[in-house]
Design a protein around this motif. Structure first.
Motif, short mmCIF file in Angstrom:
data_model
loop_
_atom_site.label_atom_id
_atom_site.label_comp_id
_atom_site.label_asym_id
_atom_site.label_seq_id
_atom_site.Cartn_x
_atom_site.Cartn_y
_atom_site.Cartn_z
N GLY A 181 0.80 -1.21 0.00
CA GLY A 181 0.00 0.00 0.00
C GLY A 181 0.84 1.26 0.00
O GLY A 181 2.07 1.23 -0.11
N ASP A 182 0.17 2.39 0.15
CA ASP A 182 0.77 3.72 0.08
C ASP A 182 1.80 3.91 1.20
O ASP A 182 1.48 3.70 2.38
CB ASP A 182 -0.30 4.79 0.19
N ILE A 183 3.00 4.38 0.86
CA ILE A 183 4.12 4.48 1.81
C ILE A 183 4.24 5.89 2.40
O ILE A 183 4.51 6.06 3.58
CB ILE A 183 5.44 4.08 1.14
N HIS A 184 4.10 6.89 1.58
CA HIS A 184 4.10 8.30 1.99
C HIS A 184 5.31 8.71 2.85
O HIS A 184 5.16 9.30 3.92
CB HIS A 184 2.81 8.64 2.73
N GLY A 185 6.50 8.38 2.37
CA GLY A 185 7.71 8.83 3.04
C GLY A 185 8.11 8.04 4.27
O GLY A 185 9.10 8.38 4.93
N GLY A 186 7.39 6.97 4.57
CA GLY A 186 7.67 6.18 5.77
C GLY A 186 8.66 5.06 5.53
O GLY A 186 8.28 3.87 5.57
N PHE A 187 9.91 5.41 5.30
CA PHE A 187 10.93 4.41 4.97
C PHE A 187 11.12 3.41 6.11
O PHE A 187 11.36 2.22 5.88
CB PHE A 187 12.24 5.12 4.64
N LYS A 188 11.03 3.87 7.35
CA LYS A 188 11.18 2.96 8.49
C LYS A 188 10.10 1.88 8.46
O LYS A 188 10.35 0.72 8.77
CB LYS A 188 11.12 3.73 9.79
N ALA A 189 8.89 2.26 8.08
CA ALA A 189 7.79 1.30 7.99
C ALA A 189 8.02 0.31 6.86
O ALA A 189 7.72 -0.88 6.98
CB ALA A 189 6.47 2.04 7.81
N LEU A 190 8.55 0.81 5.74
CA LEU A 190 8.82 -0.07 4.60
C LEU A 190 9.85 -1.13 4.98
O LEU A 190 9.66 -2.32 4.70
CB LEU A 190 9.33 0.76 3.42
N GLU B 51 11.21 10.79 4.88
CA GLU B 51 12.21 10.03 4.13
C GLU B 51 11.78 9.70 2.70
O GLU B 51 12.13 8.65 2.16
CB GLU B 51 12.55 8.75 4.88
N SER B 52 11.07 10.61 2.06
CA SER B 52 10.59 10.35 0.71
C SER B 52 11.71 10.10 -0.28
O SER B 52 11.69 9.12 -1.04
CB SER B 52 9.73 11.53 0.22
N SER B 53 12.72 10.95 -0.29
CA SER B 53 13.82 10.78 -1.24
C SER B 53 14.60 9.50 -0.97
O SER B 53 15.07 8.83 -1.90
CB SER B 53 14.74 11.99 -1.22
N ASP B 54 14.73 9.14 0.31
CA ASP B 54 15.43 7.89 0.66
C ASP B 54 14.67 6.68 0.13
O ASP B 54 15.28 5.68 -0.28
CB ASP B 54 15.57 7.77 2.18
N ILE B 55 13.34 6.75 0.17
CA ILE B 55 12.53 5.65 -0.35
C ILE B 55 12.77 5.48 -1.85
O ILE B 55 12.95 4.36 -2.34
CB ILE B 55 11.04 5.89 -0.08
N ILE C 267 -0.82 -11.88 -2.50
CA ILE C 267 -2.10 -11.79 -3.21
C ILE C 267 -2.77 -13.15 -3.41
O ILE C 267 -3.97 -13.22 -3.68
CB ILE C 267 -1.96 -11.07 -4.57
N GLU C 268 -2.02 -14.22 -3.27
CA GLU C 268 -2.60 -15.55 -3.42
C GLU C 268 -3.27 -16.01 -2.12
O GLU C 268 -4.42 -16.44 -2.11
CB GLU C 268 -1.54 -16.55 -3.84
N THR C 269 -2.55 -15.92 -1.02
CA THR C 269 -3.05 -16.45 0.25
C THR C 269 -3.82 -15.42 1.06
O THR C 269 -4.54 -15.78 1.98
CB THR C 269 -1.88 -16.95 1.11
N LYS C 270 -3.61 -14.13 0.74
CA LYS C 270 -4.19 -12.99 1.46
C LYS C 270 -3.60 -12.83 2.87
O LYS C 270 -4.13 -12.09 3.68
CB LYS C 270 -5.73 -13.09 1.53
N GLU C 271 -2.51 -13.52 3.15
CA GLU C 271 -1.80 -13.25 4.40
C GLU C 271 -1.15 -11.89 4.28
O GLU C 271 -0.61 -11.54 3.23
CB GLU C 271 -0.74 -14.33 4.64
N PHE C 272 -1.20 -11.11 5.35
CA PHE C 272 -0.60 -9.78 5.28
C PHE C 272 0.20 -9.48 6.54
O PHE C 272 0.05 -10.11 7.59
CB PHE C 272 -1.68 -8.70 5.07
N TRP C 273 1.09 -8.50 6.38
CA TRP C 273 1.96 -8.05 7.46
C TRP C 273 1.89 -6.53 7.52
O TRP C 273 1.73 -5.87 6.48
CB TRP C 273 3.40 -8.49 7.21
N GLN C 274 1.99 -5.98 8.73
CA GLN C 274 1.88 -4.54 8.89
C GLN C 274 3.02 -3.98 9.74
O GLN C 274 3.57 -4.67 10.60
CB GLN C 274 0.54 -4.18 9.54
N SER C 275 3.33 -2.72 9.49
CA SER C 275 4.31 -2.03 10.30
C SER C 275 3.66 -1.56 11.60
O SER C 275 2.45 -1.68 11.79
CB SER C 275 4.84 -0.80 9.54
#
Length: 248
Positions: free
Chosen positions: A8-17, A44-48, A220-228
């Motif tokens: 999904g949308d990151i919006h400068g959050g490199f630590k979350a990525l 951290e947009s440019s770092d991403i 996208i196959e199993t729909k298992e997901f992980w979150q920051s």
């Protein structure tokens, strides 16, 4: 085994990525599909962008362009940005490029210019930042800006009667074009949901990383997901886009 993972949308959050890459145990064998809005919000947009350019040389990646990316692309091209962009996270992006050379900025601009408006895989699954209005699909869209701004596709899915059969004349024709549709742009926080959200055959992966939510990645196959972790906890001295209304 190779996985296909959507983000999904990151919006400068490199630590979350970096955090969700660790939690999902992403390897070079995985295909990664990014749904756009890499910039604007946290610091951290440019770092991403630098990280993603490097990542694209190591593994199979697909980069969809979001509305914030289009704004940043225009700024990198002309060194000017509209006030609406600056007020919606763009200012933090400009600041993140303060120490970048003109050559590096040009390299980032070229990366934005190579991004896709949308992607359809071999299983007839569509990946797009926001949506489309044409009854014939995004390839017939009159206004390309809808790829990055349209909310009517998601709003239609949210408002649908769950009992409506796909064979019904009332079933939205736009949704019948694809097996599944993966979008970002409109935070699930609108509906009080903090995880990837499924409505009809649409999966919304924007779990509010720009604001008080998290960044999400899903198989996208199993729909298992992980979150920051929630982004404010990763950037305790920043506001992200929390000074703004919750917009994509």
């Amino acid at each position: 085994m190779k996985r296909r993972l959507v983000l999904g949308d990151i919006h400068g959050g490199f630590k979350a990525l970096k955090q969700i890459f660790e939690r999902a145990e992403v390897t070079v064998d995985d295909q990664l599909i990014f749904l756009g809005d890499y910039v604007d919000g946290w610091s951290e947009s440019s770092d991403i962008i630098e990280f993603l350019i490097d990542l694209s040389g190591k593994q199979d990646c697909i980069f969809i362009k979001g509305n914030h990316d289009a704004w940043c692309e225009d700024w990198l091209l002309s060194e000017t940005g509209p006030n609406v962009w600056l007020a919606n996270g763009g200012r933090s992006t400009v600041e993140s490029y303060a120490d970048y050379s003109s050559g590096d900025r040009k390299r980032h601009l070229e990366f934005f210019q190579r991004m896709k408006n949308y992607y359809v895989d071999e299983e007839n699954r569509l990946f797009i930042h926001a949506g489309y209005s044409s009854m014939h699909g995004p390839e017939k869209e009159v206004y390309s800006s809808n790829y990055r701004w349209d909310r009517t596709l998601w709003e239609t899915a949210v408002a649908m009667d769950k009992k409506l059969d796909k064979n019904s004349e009332l079933y939205p024709k736009r949704l019948l074009l694809y097996r599944e549709i993966f979008i970002g742009h409109t935070p699930t926080l609108y509906l009080g949901i903090k995880t990837p959200l499924n409505k009809a055959n649409i999966w919304n992966m924007d779990t509010g990383a720009a604001f008080r939510g998290t960044l999400s990645i899903m198989d996208i196959e199993t729909k298992e997901f992980w979150q920051s972790d929630p982004l404010p906890s990763l950037y305790p001295n920043e506001r992200g886009r929390n000074s703004d209304s919750i917009r994509g």
